[in-house]
Motif scaffolding. Sequence first.
Motif, PDB file in Angstrom:
ATOM      1  N   ARG A  96     -11.622  -8.829  -3.288  1.00  0.00           N
ATOM      2  CA  ARG A  96     -10.948  -7.989  -4.273  1.00  0.00           C
ATOM      3  C   ARG A  96      -9.533  -7.651  -3.830  1.00  0.00           C
ATOM      4  O   ARG A  96      -8.612  -7.584  -4.660  1.00  0.00           O
ATOM      5  CB  ARG A  96     -11.764  -6.715  -4.525  1.00  0.00           C
ATOM      6  N   ILE A  97      -9.334  -7.450  -2.527  1.00  0.00           N
ATOM      7  CA  ILE A  97      -7.978  -7.249  -2.013  1.00  0.00           C
ATOM      8  C   ILE A  97      -7.125  -8.478  -2.294  1.00  0.00           C
ATOM      9  O   ILE A  97      -5.952  -8.373  -2.683  1.00  0.00           O
ATOM     10  CB  ILE A  97      -8.020  -6.922  -0.507  1.00  0.00           C
ATOM     11  N   GLY A  98      -7.717  -9.663  -2.116  1.00  0.00           N
ATOM     12  CA  GLY A  98      -6.997 -10.891  -2.440  1.00  0.00           C
ATOM     13  C   GLY A  98      -6.590 -10.957  -3.901  1.00  0.00           C
ATOM     14  O   GLY A  98      -5.488 -11.418  -4.232  1.00  0.00           O
ATOM     15  N   GLU A  99      -7.447 -10.476  -4.782  1.00  0.00           N
ATOM     16  CA  GLU A  99      -7.122 -10.475  -6.208  1.00  0.00           C
ATOM     17  C   GLU A  99      -5.943  -9.545  -6.499  1.00  0.00           C
ATOM     18  O   GLU A  99      -5.032  -9.898  -7.253  1.00  0.00           O
ATOM     19  CB  GLU A  99      -8.346 -10.063  -7.012  1.00  0.00           C
ATOM     20  N   VAL A 100      -5.963  -8.357  -5.895  1.00  0.00           N
ATOM     21  CA  VAL A 100      -4.849  -7.415  -6.095  1.00  0.00           C
ATOM     22  C   VAL A 100      -3.551  -8.005  -5.543  1.00  0.00           C
ATOM     23  O   VAL A 100      -2.490  -7.939  -6.185  1.00  0.00           O
ATOM     24  CB  VAL A 100      -5.153  -6.062  -5.415  1.00  0.00           C
ATOM     25  N   MET A 101      -3.626  -8.606  -4.359  1.00  0.00           N
ATOM     26  CA  MET A 101      -2.436  -9.186  -3.752  1.00  0.00           C
ATOM     27  C   MET A 101      -1.920 -10.360  -4.586  1.00  0.00           C
ATOM     28  O   MET A 101      -0.703 -10.552  -4.725  1.00  0.00           O
ATOM     29  CB  MET A 101      -2.725  -9.620  -2.320  1.00  0.00           C
ATOM     30  N   HIS A 107      -8.156   1.959  -1.886  1.00  0.00           N
ATOM     31  CA  HIS A 107      -9.600   2.227  -1.912  1.00  0.00           C
ATOM     32  C   HIS A 107     -10.359   1.101  -1.206  1.00  0.00           C
ATOM     33  O   HIS A 107     -11.223   1.352  -0.356  1.00  0.00           O
ATOM     34  CB  HIS A 107     -10.054   2.363  -3.361  1.00  0.00           C
ATOM     35  N   PHE A 108     -10.014  -0.149  -1.537  1.00  0.00           N
ATOM     36  CA  PHE A 108     -10.665  -1.291  -0.898  1.00  0.00           C
ATOM     37  C   PHE A 108     -10.319  -1.369   0.590  1.00  0.00           C
ATOM     38  O   PHE A 108     -11.174  -1.705   1.415  1.00  0.00           O
ATOM     39  CB  PHE A 108     -10.252  -2.593  -1.586  1.00  0.00           C
ATOM     40  N   LEU A 109      -9.069  -1.068   0.933  1.00  0.00           N
ATOM     41  CA  LEU A 109      -8.663  -1.086   2.337  1.00  0.00           C
ATOM     42  C   LEU A 109      -9.464  -0.072   3.149  1.00  0.00           C
ATOM     43  O   LEU A 109      -9.867  -0.343   4.286  1.00  0.00           O
ATOM     44  CB  LEU A 109      -7.163  -0.780   2.464  1.00  0.00           C
ATOM     45  N   GLY A 110      -9.696   1.104   2.580  1.00  0.00           N
ATOM     46  CA  GLY A 110     -10.489   2.113   3.274  1.00  0.00           C
ATOM     47  C   GLY A 110     -11.910   1.648   3.529  1.00  0.00           C
ATOM     48  O   GLY A 110     -12.481   1.895   4.603  1.00  0.00           O
ATOM     49  N   GLN A 111     -12.491   0.933   2.576  1.00  0.00           N
ATOM     50  CA  GLN A 111     -13.873   0.485   2.730  1.00  0.00           C
ATOM     51  C   GLN A 111     -14.014  -0.595   3.798  1.00  0.00           C
ATOM     52  O   GLN A 111     -14.993  -0.607   4.547  1.00  0.00           O
ATOM     53  CB  GLN A 111     -14.412  -0.012   1.390  1.00  0.00           C
ATOM     54  N   ILE A 112     -13.047  -1.513   3.890  1.00  0.00           N
ATOM     55  CA  ILE A 112     -13.207  -2.575   4.894  1.00  0.00           C
ATOM     56  C   ILE A 112     -13.006  -2.035   6.308  1.00  0.00           C
ATOM     57  O   ILE A 112     -13.473  -2.647   7.282  1.00  0.00           O
ATOM     58  CB  ILE A 112     -12.261  -3.768   4.650  1.00  0.00           C
ATOM     59  N   ARG A 113     -12.354  -0.885   6.454  1.00  0.00           N
ATOM     60  CA  ARG A 113     -12.164  -0.288   7.776  1.00  0.00           C
ATOM     61  C   ARG A 113     -13.340   0.592   8.194  1.00  0.00           C
ATOM     62  O   ARG A 113     -13.573   0.801   9.377  1.00  0.00           O
ATOM     63  CB  ARG A 113     -10.901   0.581   7.778  1.00  0.00           C
ATOM     64  N   ASN A 114     -14.065   1.116   7.237  1.00  0.00           N
ATOM     65  CA  ASN A 114     -15.069   2.150   7.471  1.00  0.00           C
ATOM     66  C   ASN A 114     -16.286   1.570   8.197  1.00  0.00           C
ATOM     67  O   ASN A 114     -16.987   0.697   7.672  1.00  0.00           O
ATOM     68  CB  ASN A 114     -15.497   2.750   6.129  1.00  0.00           C
ATOM     69  N   VAL A 115     -16.563   2.076   9.411  1.00  0.00           N
ATOM     70  CA  VAL A 115     -17.687   1.542  10.198  1.00  0.00           C
ATOM     71  C   VAL A 115     -19.022   1.794   9.512  1.00  0.00           C
ATOM     72  O   VAL A 115     -20.013   1.109   9.818  1.00  0.00           O
ATOM     73  CB  VAL A 115     -17.699   2.141  11.623  1.00  0.00           C
ATOM     74  N   ASN A 116     -19.088   2.760   8.603  1.00  0.00           N
ATOM     75  CA  ASN A 116     -20.338   3.029   7.889  1.00  0.00           C
ATOM     76  C   ASN A 116     -20.543   2.079   6.715  1.00  0.00           C
ATOM     77  O   ASN A 116     -21.620   2.071   6.109  1.00  0.00           O
ATOM     78  CB  ASN A 116     -20.339   4.480   7.383  1.00  0.00           C
ATOM     79  N   VAL A 117     -19.522   1.298   6.396  1.00  0.00           N
ATOM     80  CA  VAL A 117     -19.605   0.326   5.312  1.00  0.00           C
ATOM     81  C   VAL A 117     -19.593  -1.097   5.858  1.00  0.00           C
ATOM     82  O   VAL A 117     -20.191  -2.007   5.282  1.00  0.00           O
ATOM     83  CB  VAL A 117     -18.436   0.540   4.318  1.00  0.00           C
ATOM     84  N   GLN A 118     -18.943  -1.303   6.994  1.00  0.00           N
ATOM     85  CA  GLN A 118     -18.735  -2.643   7.538  1.00  0.00           C
ATOM     86  C   GLN A 118     -20.016  -3.405   7.838  1.00  0.00           C
ATOM     87  O   GLN A 118     -20.008  -4.642   7.839  1.00  0.00           O
ATOM     88  CB  GLN A 118     -17.914  -2.561   8.828  1.00  0.00           C
ATOM     89  N   HIS A 119     -21.099  -2.685   8.111  1.00  0.00           N
ATOM     90  CA  HIS A 119     -22.344  -3.371   8.485  1.00  0.00           C
ATOM     91  C   HIS A 119     -22.885  -4.233   7.356  1.00  0.00           C
ATOM     92  O   HIS A 119     -23.698  -5.133   7.586  1.00  0.00           O
ATOM     93  CB  HIS A 119     -23.405  -2.348   8.902  1.00  0.00           C
ATOM     94  N   SER A 125       0.815  -1.224   0.000  1.00  0.00           N
ATOM     95  CA  SER A 125       0.000   0.000   0.000  1.00  0.00           C
ATOM     96  C   SER A 125       0.846   1.271   0.000  1.00  0.00           C
ATOM     97  O   SER A 125       0.304   2.359   0.151  1.00  0.00           O
ATOM     98  CB  SER A 125      -0.938   0.006   1.211  1.00  0.00           C
ATOM     99  N   GLU A 126       2.144   1.147  -0.162  1.00  0.00           N
ATOM    100  CA  GLU A 126       3.004   2.331  -0.115  1.00  0.00           C
ATOM    101  C   GLU A 126       2.773   3.236  -1.321  1.00  0.00           C
ATOM    102  O   GLU A 126       2.983   4.448  -1.250  1.00  0.00           O
ATOM    103  CB  GLU A 126       4.467   1.907  -0.020  1.00  0.00           C
ATOM    104  N   ASP A 127       2.372   2.645  -2.443  1.00  0.00           N
ATOM    105  CA  ASP A 127       2.028   3.433  -3.631  1.00  0.00           C
ATOM    106  C   ASP A 127       0.506   3.479  -3.778  1.00  0.00           C
ATOM    107  O   ASP A 127      -0.188   2.498  -3.488  1.00  0.00           O
ATOM    108  CB  ASP A 127       2.648   2.813  -4.892  1.00  0.00           C
ATOM    109  N   ASN A 128      -0.007   4.601  -4.237  1.00  0.00           N
ATOM    110  CA  ASN A 128      -1.444   4.726  -4.432  1.00  0.00           C
ATOM    111  C   ASN A 128      -1.933   3.765  -5.515  1.00  0.00           C
ATOM    112  O   ASN A 128      -1.348   3.676  -6.602  1.00  0.00           O
ATOM    113  CB  ASN A 128      -1.808   6.166  -4.825  1.00  0.00           C
ATOM    114  N   SER A 129      -2.998   3.054  -5.201  1.00  0.00           N
ATOM    115  CA  SER A 129      -3.631   2.155  -6.160  1.00  0.00           C
ATOM    116  C   SER A 129      -5.039   1.868  -5.674  1.00  0.00           C
ATOM    117  O   SER A 129      -5.445   2.281  -4.577  1.00  0.00           O
ATOM    118  CB  SER A 129      -2.833   0.848  -6.302  1.00  0.00           C
ATOM    119  N   VAL A 162       2.241  -7.871   2.734  1.00  0.00           N
ATOM    120  CA  VAL A 162       1.403  -7.082   3.631  1.00  0.00           C
ATOM    121  C   VAL A 162       0.688  -6.008   2.817  1.00  0.00           C
ATOM    122  O   VAL A 162       1.334  -5.168   2.184  1.00  0.00           O
ATOM    123  CB  VAL A 162       2.250  -6.413   4.736  1.00  0.00           C
ATOM    124  N   ALA A 163      -0.651  -6.046   2.836  1.00  0.00           N
ATOM    125  CA  ALA A 163      -1.381  -4.990   2.129  1.00  0.00           C
ATOM    126  C   ALA A 163      -1.152  -3.642   2.805  1.00  0.00           C
ATOM    127  O   ALA A 163      -0.934  -2.638   2.133  1.00  0.00           O
ATOM    128  CB  ALA A 163      -2.865  -5.327   2.056  1.00  0.00           C
TER     129      ALA A 163
END
Length: 217
Positions: A38-43, A15-27, A7-11, A188-189
């Motif tokens: 999708r994170i697994g696919e990128v990795m 975006h996906f990492l932000g969504q899995i952390r966001n309490v307004n999305v996690q529900h 995650s050191e470079d923007n990609s 490490v993502a």
Amino acid sequence: MQTHYLSEDNSILNHFLGQIRNVNVQHDSMRFRRNIERIGEVMAYELSKDLHYKNVEIQTPLGIKKTTEIADQLVLCSILRAGLPLHLGFLNYFDSAENGFVSAYRHHPYHDDYFDILVEYQAVPNIENKTLLLIDPMLATGQSIVAVFNKLMEKGIPKEIHIAVIIAAPEGIAYLEKHLPDSCHLWVATLDEKLNEKKYIVPGLGDAGDLAYGNKL
């Protein structure tokens, strides 16, 4: 151990990492699982650059094309249950890989903050002289991954070992560096700040298994 931080470079990964952390999305557990996938696919794509390839010739309708394909015999092994959607993301790209599953969890024998790791259910193919990808979304203390790794080594010695995690704490990485072979690759993502007093990652995202599949007893 060789550690790769993705995650050191923007990609789109960030975006996906932000969504899995966001309490307004996690529900939305379906969306959470899909983002982990999708994170697994990128990795998987990033990790694929470090695999071995062989030259092949492909017959097209108009001729012959020289190209390459993966030469490694891959075994994907995830730690239940949180590792399942991440495993699926890797399997979407490494579709000919063999698959293994191991359960590991924190056991609190004294009903306090102390815990040990219990490794129980195992369904794992032969890993001897193959390329093992050990998959677990959260690297907190590192004890679960090391416990599963040690169990897997009882079944055979892989040619190469890659460990893929989404969120890692520095303490967990240090533990792996101490207890795993230098030849291991850790992917490490994103790296977080620390562990709290209960050994959970901060800022982290919560319990990945519960967010994906519902609360457990």
